[in-house]
Design a protein around this motif. Structure first.
Motif, PDB file in Angstrom:
ATOM      1  N   LEU A 229       0.648  17.401 -16.250  1.00 31.77           N
ATOM      2  CA  LEU A 229       1.508  16.815 -15.649  1.00 31.77           C
ATOM      3  C   LEU A 229       1.300  16.131 -14.509  1.00 31.77           C
ATOM      4  O   LEU A 229       1.841  14.464 -14.413  1.00 31.77           O
ATOM      5  N   VAL A 230       0.566  16.097 -14.072  1.00 33.85           N
ATOM      6  CA  VAL A 230       0.637  15.433 -13.050  1.00 33.85           C
ATOM      7  C   VAL A 230      -0.335  14.467 -13.168  1.00 33.85           C
ATOM      8  O   VAL A 230       0.287  13.031 -12.620  1.00 33.85           O
ATOM      9  N   ALA A 231      -1.083  14.449 -13.667  1.00 41.43           N
ATOM     10  CA  ALA A 231      -1.914  12.928 -14.564  1.00 41.43           C
ATOM     11  C   ALA A 231      -1.107  12.415 -15.326  1.00 41.43           C
ATOM     12  O   ALA A 231      -1.333  11.169 -15.213  1.00 41.43           O
ATOM     13  N   LYS A 232      -0.580  12.768 -16.524  1.00 45.37           N
ATOM     14  CA  LYS A 232       0.695  12.193 -16.891  1.00 45.37           C
ATOM     15  C   LYS A 232       1.089  11.406 -16.240  1.00 45.37           C
ATOM     16  O   LYS A 232       1.972  10.329 -16.850  1.00 45.37           O
ATOM     17  N   GLN A 233       1.998  11.889 -14.729  1.00 50.24           N
ATOM     18  CA  GLN A 233       2.887  11.194 -13.915  1.00 50.24           C
ATOM     19  C   GLN A 233       2.131   9.805 -13.141  1.00 50.24           C
ATOM     20  O   GLN A 233       3.383   9.148 -13.525  1.00 50.24           O
ATOM     21  N   ARG A 234       1.303   9.963 -13.126  1.00 50.57           N
ATOM     22  CA  ARG A 234       0.300   9.161 -12.308  1.00 50.57           C
ATOM     23  C   ARG A 234      -0.292   8.431 -12.917  1.00 50.57           C
ATOM     24  O   ARG A 234      -0.057   6.576 -13.050  1.00 50.57           O
ATOM     25  N   ALA A 235      -0.928   8.553 -14.486  1.00 49.83           N
ATOM     26  CA  ALA A 235      -0.293   7.488 -15.689  1.00 49.83           C
ATOM     27  C   ALA A 235       0.596   7.085 -15.772  1.00 49.83           C
ATOM     28  O   ALA A 235       0.675   5.456 -15.652  1.00 49.83           O
TER      29      ALA A 235
ATOM     30  N   SER B 132       9.494  19.639 -20.564  1.00 45.57           N
ATOM     31  CA  SER B 132      10.160  19.869 -20.348  1.00 45.57           C
ATOM     32  C   SER B 132      10.131  20.991 -21.450  1.00 45.57           C
ATOM     33  O   SER B 132      10.249  22.062 -21.291  1.00 45.57           O
ATOM     34  N   GLU B 133       8.471  20.928 -22.007  1.00 49.25           N
ATOM     35  CA  GLU B 133       7.944  22.064 -22.569  1.00 49.25           C
ATOM     36  C   GLU B 133       7.255  22.710 -21.727  1.00 49.25           C
ATOM     37  O   GLU B 133       7.130  24.324 -22.047  1.00 49.25           O
ATOM     38  N   TYR B 134       6.603  22.588 -20.680  1.00 47.62           N
ATOM     39  CA  TYR B 134       6.221  23.743 -19.058  1.00 47.62           C
ATOM     40  C   TYR B 134       7.242  23.746 -19.127  1.00 47.62           C
ATOM     41  O   TYR B 134       7.467  25.725 -18.475  1.00 47.62           O
ATOM     42  N   ALA B 135       8.599  23.539 -18.840  1.00 47.24           N
ATOM     43  CA  ALA B 135       9.887  23.588 -18.115  1.00 47.24           C
ATOM     44  C   ALA B 135       9.839  25.548 -19.183  1.00 47.24           C
ATOM     45  O   ALA B 135      10.011  26.371 -18.620  1.00 47.24           O
ATOM     46  N   LYS B 136      10.030  25.168 -20.602  1.00 46.60           N
ATOM     47  CA  LYS B 136      10.739  25.542 -21.358  1.00 46.60           C
ATOM     48  C   LYS B 136       9.556  27.406 -21.120  1.00 46.60           C
ATOM     49  O   LYS B 136       9.627  28.072 -20.759  1.00 46.60           O
TER      50      LYS B 136
ATOM     51  N   VAL C 156       6.220  17.689 -10.044  1.00 47.63           N
ATOM     52  CA  VAL C 156       5.503  17.671 -10.618  1.00 47.63           C
ATOM     53  C   VAL C 156       4.945  15.497  -9.461  1.00 47.63           C
ATOM     54  O   VAL C 156       4.545  15.201  -9.085  1.00 47.63           O
ATOM     55  N   ALA C 157       6.589  15.180  -9.201  1.00 48.98           N
ATOM     56  CA  ALA C 157       6.410  14.010  -8.393  1.00 48.98           C
ATOM     57  C   ALA C 157       5.635  14.219  -7.089  1.00 48.98           C
ATOM     58  O   ALA C 157       5.363  12.692  -7.111  1.00 48.98           O
ATOM     59  N   ARG C 158       5.945  14.598  -6.233  1.00 48.61           N
ATOM     60  CA  ARG C 158       5.695  15.583  -5.281  1.00 48.61           C
ATOM     61  C   ARG C 158       3.933  15.256  -5.270  1.00 48.61           C
ATOM     62  O   ARG C 158       3.292  14.616  -4.340  1.00 48.61           O
ATOM     63  N   ALA C 159       3.595  15.937  -6.378  1.00 50.73           N
ATOM     64  CA  ALA C 159       1.586  16.449  -6.050  1.00 50.73           C
ATOM     65  C   ALA C 159       1.622  13.899  -6.780  1.00 50.73           C
ATOM     66  O   ALA C 159       0.545  14.701  -6.709  1.00 50.73           O
ATOM     67  N   ALA C 160       2.139  14.135  -8.024  1.00 46.43           N
ATOM     68  CA  ALA C 160       1.300  12.563  -8.716  1.00 46.43           C
ATOM     69  C   ALA C 160       2.128  11.730  -7.133  1.00 46.43           C
ATOM     70  O   ALA C 160       1.066  10.602  -7.252  1.00 46.43           O
ATOM     71  N   ALA C 161       2.382  11.523  -6.371  1.00 45.72           N
ATOM     72  CA  ALA C 161       2.504  10.662  -5.118  1.00 45.72           C
ATOM     73  C   ALA C 161       1.943  10.404  -4.849  1.00 45.72           C
ATOM     74  O   ALA C 161       0.735  10.934  -4.321  1.00 45.72           O
TER      75      ALA C 161
ATOM     76  N   MET D 127       3.346  23.155 -27.667  1.00 44.22           N
ATOM     77  CA  MET D 127       1.696  22.334 -26.794  1.00 44.22           C
ATOM     78  C   MET D 127       1.923  22.583 -25.403  1.00 44.22           C
ATOM     79  O   MET D 127       3.328  22.833 -24.855  1.00 44.22           O
ATOM     80  N   ALA D 128       0.647  23.539 -25.195  1.00 42.49           N
ATOM     81  CA  ALA D 128       1.017  24.227 -23.939  1.00 42.49           C
ATOM     82  C   ALA D 128       0.482  22.978 -22.580  1.00 42.49           C
ATOM     83  O   ALA D 128      -0.421  22.075 -23.412  1.00 42.49           O
ATOM     84  N   HIS D 129       1.011  23.213 -21.432  1.00 40.75           N
ATOM     85  CA  HIS D 129       0.505  22.454 -20.820  1.00 40.75           C
ATOM     86  C   HIS D 129       0.477  23.012 -19.118  1.00 40.75           C
ATOM     87  O   HIS D 129       1.411  24.113 -19.464  1.00 40.75           O
ATOM     88  N   THR D 130      -0.609  21.817 -18.569  1.00 39.39           N
ATOM     89  CA  THR D 130      -0.836  22.782 -16.972  1.00 39.39           C
ATOM     90  C   THR D 130      -0.322  21.689 -16.540  1.00 39.39           C
ATOM     91  O   THR D 130      -0.154  20.952 -16.874  1.00 39.39           O
ATOM     92  N   PHE D 131       0.422  22.450 -15.285  1.00 37.00           N
ATOM     93  CA  PHE D 131       0.767  21.752 -13.990  1.00 37.00           C
ATOM     94  C   PHE D 131      -0.069  20.299 -13.875  1.00 37.00           C
ATOM     95  O   PHE D 131       0.002  19.274 -13.443  1.00 37.00           O
ATOM     96  N   GLU D 132      -1.465  20.494 -14.108  1.00 32.45           N
ATOM     97  CA  GLU D 132      -2.177  19.379 -13.440  1.00 32.45           C
ATOM     98  C   GLU D 132      -1.891  18.470 -14.202  1.00 32.45           C
ATOM     99  O   GLU D 132      -2.440  17.385 -14.911  1.00 32.45           O
TER     100      GLU D 132
END
Length: 90
Positions: free
Chosen positions: A8-14, A64-68, A81-86, A1-6
């Motif tokens: 990932l940030v939304a998932k981290q915030r959740a 992990s998927e995004y990195a791959k 992601v951690a910086r953007a979600a902070a 499944m393709a993910h965007t950086f945004e």
């Protein structure tokens, strides 16, 4: 499944919000094993804890998927992601 950086940030915030909820419940109810809490409190805490763990696992999988997909180091993406979600200071 393709993910965007945004995404990932939304998932981290959740996941971060779910962690804060667990911490708030732990503060309000006390440590789960430390004192007698009601059945409702225990159920609420356990549900919040499961939600946090599930969301955290989703973040890890998505990173992990995004990195791959991007061919970039997972640790770099995780840090970004951690910086953007902070929370942003106002």
């Amino acid at each position: 499944m393709a993910h965007t950086f945004e995404e990932l940030v939304a998932k981290q915030r959740a996941a971060d919000a779910a962690q804060r909820m667990v911490e708030e419940l732990r503060e309000a109810y006390g440590p789960p094993a430390g004192q007698q809490i009601t059945g409702v409190q225990s159920g609420t805490y356990e549900t919040a804890l499961r939600a946090w763990r599930d969301l955290a696992r989703e973040v890890q999988t998505a990173v992990s998927e995004y990195a791959k997909e991007t061919g970039r180091p997972r640790a770099d993406i995780e840090a970004e992601v951690a910086r953007a979600a902070a929370p942003q200071d106002s």
